[in-house]
Design a protein around this motif. Structure first.
Motif, PDB file in Angstrom:
ATOM      1  N   GLN A  32     -11.557  42.792 -20.011  1.00 22.26           N
ATOM      2  CA  GLN A  32     -11.056  42.203 -18.769  1.00 22.26           C
ATOM      3  C   GLN A  32     -11.515  42.953 -17.535  1.00 22.26           C
ATOM      4  O   GLN A  32     -11.896  42.339 -16.546  1.00 22.26           O
ATOM      5  N   SER A  33     -11.426  44.279 -17.556  1.00 25.69           N
ATOM      6  CA  SER A  33     -11.766  45.046 -16.363  1.00 25.69           C
ATOM      7  C   SER A  33     -12.262  46.432 -16.739  1.00 25.69           C
ATOM      8  O   SER A  33     -11.947  46.955 -17.810  1.00 25.69           O
ATOM      9  N   MET A  34     -13.045  47.000 -15.825  1.00 27.43           N
ATOM     10  CA  MET A  34     -13.519  48.370 -15.977  1.00 27.43           C
ATOM     11  C   MET A  34     -13.507  49.004 -14.591  1.00 27.43           C
ATOM     12  O   MET A  34     -14.004  48.417 -13.631  1.00 27.43           O
ATOM     13  N   VAL A  35     -12.906  50.185 -14.505  1.00 25.49           N
ATOM     14  CA  VAL A  35     -12.820  50.893 -13.239  1.00 25.49           C
ATOM     15  C   VAL A  35     -13.602  52.193 -13.370  1.00 25.49           C
ATOM     16  O   VAL A  35     -13.324  53.012 -14.241  1.00 25.49           O
ATOM     17  N   LEU A  36     -14.590  52.358 -12.486  1.00 26.68           N
ATOM     18  CA  LEU A  36     -15.397  53.566 -12.432  1.00 26.68           C
ATOM     19  C   LEU A  36     -15.070  54.308 -11.144  1.00 26.68           C
ATOM     20  O   LEU A  36     -14.669  53.706 -10.153  1.00 26.68           O
ATOM     21  N   PHE A  37     -15.272  55.630 -11.154  1.00 30.39           N
ATOM     22  CA  PHE A  37     -15.048  56.388  -9.936  1.00 30.39           C
ATOM     23  C   PHE A  37     -16.016  57.557  -9.855  1.00 30.39           C
ATOM     24  O   PHE A  37     -16.520  58.048 -10.860  1.00 30.39           O
ATOM     25  N   LYS A  38     -16.261  57.991  -8.614  1.00 29.90           N
ATOM     26  CA  LYS A  38     -17.131  59.134  -8.356  1.00 29.90           C
ATOM     27  C   LYS A  38     -16.875  59.605  -6.932  1.00 29.90           C
ATOM     28  O   LYS A  38     -16.959  58.813  -5.993  1.00 29.90           O
ATOM     29  N   ASN A  39     -16.548  60.856  -6.769  1.00 32.88           N
ATOM     30  CA  ASN A  39     -16.349  61.478  -5.450  1.00 32.88           C
ATOM     31  C   ASN A  39     -15.406  60.688  -4.546  1.00 32.88           C
ATOM     32  O   ASN A  39     -15.667  60.498  -3.363  1.00 32.88           O
ATOM     33  N   GLY A  40     -14.313  60.208  -5.094  1.00 32.21           N
ATOM     34  CA  GLY A  40     -13.318  59.489  -4.296  1.00 32.21           C
ATOM     35  C   GLY A  40     -13.601  58.009  -4.119  1.00 32.21           C
ATOM     36  O   GLY A  40     -12.793  57.300  -3.537  1.00 32.21           O
ATOM     37  N   HIS A  41     -14.740  57.526  -4.575  1.00 33.14           N
ATOM     38  CA  HIS A  41     -15.081  56.107  -4.471  1.00 33.14           C
ATOM     39  C   HIS A  41     -14.774  55.408  -5.790  1.00 33.14           C
ATOM     40  O   HIS A  41     -14.893  55.995  -6.857  1.00 33.14           O
ATOM     41  N   THR A  42     -14.388  54.146  -5.692  1.00 28.24           N
ATOM     42  CA  THR A  42     -14.000  53.362  -6.859  1.00 28.24           C
ATOM     43  C   THR A  42     -14.862  52.111  -6.946  1.00 28.24           C
ATOM     44  O   THR A  42     -15.111  51.448  -5.934  1.00 28.24           O
ATOM     45  N   PHE A  43     -15.303  51.796  -8.153  1.00 24.97           N
ATOM     46  CA  PHE A  43     -16.095  50.601  -8.438  1.00 24.97           C
ATOM     47  C   PHE A  43     -15.361  49.859  -9.545  1.00 24.97           C
ATOM     48  O   PHE A  43     -15.335  50.296 -10.684  1.00 24.97           O
ATOM     49  N   SER A  44     -14.724  48.747  -9.205  1.00 21.62           N
ATOM     50  CA  SER A  44     -13.879  48.008 -10.140  1.00 21.62           C
ATOM     51  C   SER A  44     -14.515  46.656 -10.459  1.00 21.62           C
ATOM     52  O   SER A  44     -14.852  45.895  -9.552  1.00 21.62           O
ATOM     53  N   VAL A  45     -14.682  46.379 -11.754  1.00 24.08           N
ATOM     54  CA  VAL A  45     -15.249  45.107 -12.207  1.00 24.08           C
ATOM     55  C   VAL A  45     -14.175  44.364 -12.999  1.00 24.08           C
ATOM     56  O   VAL A  45     -13.598  44.921 -13.927  1.00 24.08           O
ATOM     57  N   ARG A  46     -13.911  43.113 -12.614  1.00 27.21           N
ATOM     58  CA  ARG A  46     -12.960  42.270 -13.340  1.00 27.21           C
ATOM     59  C   ARG A  46     -13.646  40.969 -13.710  1.00 27.21           C
ATOM     60  O   ARG A  46     -14.359  40.391 -12.895  1.00 27.21           O
ATOM     61  N   THR A  47     -13.408  40.518 -14.916  1.00 32.58           N
ATOM     62  CA  THR A  47     -13.939  39.225 -15.348  1.00 32.58           C
ATOM     63  C   THR A  47     -12.783  38.362 -15.821  1.00 32.58           C
ATOM     64  O   THR A  47     -11.789  38.867 -16.337  1.00 32.58           O
ATOM     65  N   SER A  48     -12.938  37.070 -15.621  1.00 29.48           N
ATOM     66  CA  SER A  48     -11.912  36.141 -16.096  1.00 29.48           C
ATOM     67  C   SER A  48     -12.517  34.745 -16.185  1.00 29.48           C
ATOM     68  O   SER A  48     -13.646  34.519 -15.765  1.00 29.48           O
ATOM     69  N   ARG A  49     -11.747  33.828 -16.732  1.00 28.57           N
ATOM     70  CA  ARG A  49     -12.173  32.433 -16.831  1.00 28.57           C
ATOM     71  C   ARG A  49     -11.967  31.762 -15.479  1.00 28.57           C
ATOM     72  O   ARG A  49     -10.994  32.050 -14.779  1.00 28.57           O
ATOM     73  N   TRP A  50     -12.878  30.847 -15.123  1.00 28.42           N
ATOM     74  CA  TRP A  50     -12.741  30.125 -13.879  1.00 28.42           C
ATOM     75  C   TRP A  50     -13.346  28.750 -14.050  1.00 28.42           C
ATOM     76  O   TRP A  50     -14.492  28.616 -14.466  1.00 28.42           O
ATOM     77  N   PHE A  51     -12.590  27.715 -13.730  1.00 26.77           N
ATOM     78  CA  PHE A  51     -13.046  26.353 -13.906  1.00 26.77           C
ATOM     79  C   PHE A  51     -13.283  25.631 -12.593  1.00 26.77           C
ATOM     80  O   PHE A  51     -13.631  24.475 -12.582  1.00 26.77           O
ATOM     81  N   GLY A  52     -13.109  26.310 -11.466  1.00 31.28           N
ATOM     82  CA  GLY A  52     -13.303  25.684 -10.165  1.00 31.28           C
ATOM     83  C   GLY A  52     -14.621  26.082  -9.536  1.00 31.28           C
ATOM     84  O   GLY A  52     -15.528  26.585 -10.193  1.00 31.28           O
TER      85      GLY A  52
END
Length: 188
Positions: A73-93
């Motif tokens: 569903q999601s993965m959160v990465l971080f480095k030196n105070g910065h955050t990189f968040s990836v979320r995936t889900s179903r979408w029909f629109g």
């Protein structure tokens, strides 16, 4: 008159001691487990990682925050105070729905300001999407949204960090852009 009956005193200290020992072992065991369980994990250099239907190649030096990531569903990465968040889900629109919702959440829910207009983005693998920047008094970020109608999926990438060091922020943003550029939705 009947004599008062003397009953022997109940011994409560053994039960109390047993409960105290059980609580001590339980709490101590939880603390030990917490100390021994890693909260971060290094990612393999140059290898793609999979989040739901999306996959991308993390930049060197970014660590995964295990407690905030959810398998598939999601993965959160971080480095030196910065955050990189990836979320995936179903979408029909269409692609407009999640974009407008995220902008409202950022502006109203987090009290941040969306900077400028949205722009189109195209990854190295042909995945199309939109992106916009946002800022506040203490942090700034960029949000990418890629909708794949053929697979009925949406990939949301939120990158943010502190405003205090412009050089570090620029380098982290370049790495975030490279990670987004490496993204596709071919993973199964």
């Amino acid at each position: 008159m009947p004599e008062s009956v003397r009953r022997p005193a109940y011994r409560t200290w053994p039960a109390t001691l047993a409960i105290l020992c059980a609580l001590t072992v339980y709490v101590g065991g939880l603390q030990l487990w917490d100390r021994m369980t890693p909260s971060t994990r290094a990612l393999p250099d140059g290898e793609a990682v999979v989040v739901g239907q999306a996959r991308f190649t993390p930049a060197k030096g970014w660590l995964m925050n295990i407690s905030r990531s959810r398998p598939g569903q999601s993965m959160v990465l971080f480095k030196n105070g910065h955050t990189f968040s990836v979320r995936t889900s179903r979408w029909f629109g269409g692609p407009e729905g999640p974009l407008e919702r995220e902008q409202r959440l950022i502006e109203r829910g987090q009290h941040l300001h969306v900077e400028g207009e949205t722009s189109n983005v195209l990854t190295d693998w042909g995945l199309q999407g939109t992106t916009f920047a946002y800022y506040g008094s203490k942090l700034s970020g960029r949000f990418w949204l890629m909708v794949d109608p053929a697979r009925a999926s949406v990939v949301q990438v939120d990158f943010y960090g502190p405003n205090d060091d412009a050089t570090s922020a620029a380098q982290a943003l370049d790495e975030a852009r490279a990670m987004v550029a490496s993204m596709d939705t071919e993973a199964s």
